[in-house]
Design a protein around this motif. Sequence first.
Motif, PDB file in Angstrom:
ATOM      1  N   TYR A   1     -14.193 -17.936  11.737  1.00 42.16           N
ATOM      2  CA  TYR A   1     -14.068 -18.742  10.521  1.00 42.16           C
ATOM      3  C   TYR A   1     -15.374 -19.333   9.994  1.00 42.16           C
ATOM      4  O   TYR A   1     -15.433 -19.738   8.844  1.00 42.16           O
TER       5      TYR A   1
ATOM      6  N   ARG B   1      -2.087 -19.153  12.714  1.00 42.84           N
ATOM      7  CA  ARG B   1      -1.762 -19.780  11.426  1.00 42.84           C
ATOM      8  C   ARG B   1      -0.760 -18.943  10.633  1.00 42.84           C
ATOM      9  O   ARG B   1      -0.217 -19.401   9.644  1.00 42.84           O
TER      10      ARG B   1
ATOM     11  N   VAL C   1      -1.397 -16.368   8.727  1.00 37.26           N
ATOM     12  CA  VAL C   1      -1.922 -16.148   7.384  1.00 37.26           C
ATOM     13  C   VAL C   1      -3.151 -15.240   7.462  1.00 37.26           C
ATOM     14  O   VAL C   1      -3.884 -15.269   8.452  1.00 37.26           O
ATOM     15  N   CYS C   2      -3.333 -14.437   6.423  1.00 37.24           N
ATOM     16  CA  CYS C   2      -4.537 -13.620   6.295  1.00 37.24           C
ATOM     17  C   CYS C   2      -5.438 -14.284   5.269  1.00 37.24           C
ATOM     18  O   CYS C   2      -4.969 -14.723   4.213  1.00 37.24           O
ATOM     19  N   THR C   3      -6.714 -14.346   5.577  1.00 31.88           N
ATOM     20  CA  THR C   3      -7.699 -14.886   4.644  1.00 31.88           C
ATOM     21  C   THR C   3      -8.612 -13.745   4.241  1.00 31.88           C
ATOM     22  O   THR C   3      -9.313 -13.183   5.091  1.00 31.88           O
TER      23      THR C   3
ATOM     24  N   THR D   1     -11.933 -16.347  -2.186  1.00 30.51           N
ATOM     25  CA  THR D   1     -11.115 -16.423  -0.969  1.00 30.51           C
ATOM     26  C   THR D   1      -9.650 -16.471  -1.377  1.00 30.51           C
ATOM     27  O   THR D   1      -9.270 -17.249  -2.245  1.00 30.51           O
TER      28      THR D   1
ATOM     29  N   GLU E   1      -5.628 -16.473   0.341  1.00 34.22           N
ATOM     30  CA  GLU E   1      -4.794 -16.563   1.541  1.00 34.22           C
ATOM     31  C   GLU E   1      -3.467 -15.861   1.270  1.00 34.22           C
ATOM     32  O   GLU E   1      -2.820 -16.131   0.259  1.00 34.22           O
TER      33      GLU E   1
END
Length: 179
Positions: A105, A127, A129-131, A144, A146
């Motif tokens: 990150y 989390r 989630v894909c970032t 960015t 999410e």
Amino acid sequence: MDDLVRGVVPEGYKIELFEGRVIMTPRSPEQDWTVSDVRDAAKSAGISRDRILSDVLIKFPGENDAAPDLTIITGGATRSGNSFTCVDVLAVVEIPSEPDDEKDYVRNVHKYSRYGIPSYLIADPFRRVCTLMTEPHANGYGSTEEIPYGEELTLRLVTGETVRVDTGSFPVREDPAGH
């Protein structure tokens, strides 16, 4: 430790040199399954298997090299032994091995953007989630997005290729600390 001294990596572990530190982490089943799902999606999009790499050394001139969880490279990329150079990288996918992994990150965001990696995707099983980061610049990424697990993710490569990934099958993990 004796195995490491003899140059043998224990089964299931990945060893990286990062900012002068040796990092030894086991690859989790969640990492393996997620990499497999993204690899399958890339192949379904028509990207040949010789352009989809997992845990293969990518050289970053003047900085520590890396072996991302998954890398998509350009067609015709120049191989040097068992590695490639960062100039041929179109996208990198990392799956954190721990919650809020600083390496993925923070440090990798700065490194990959500084070297112009066009797309950086973090698929986080903790989390869920894909970032997806795009538009690299010297200090990070300009864009960015999410995408929660369960939704389709669209990875548009600078070559014009599009990889659609169904994140509904991505495995999840509980935070061992209970956060």
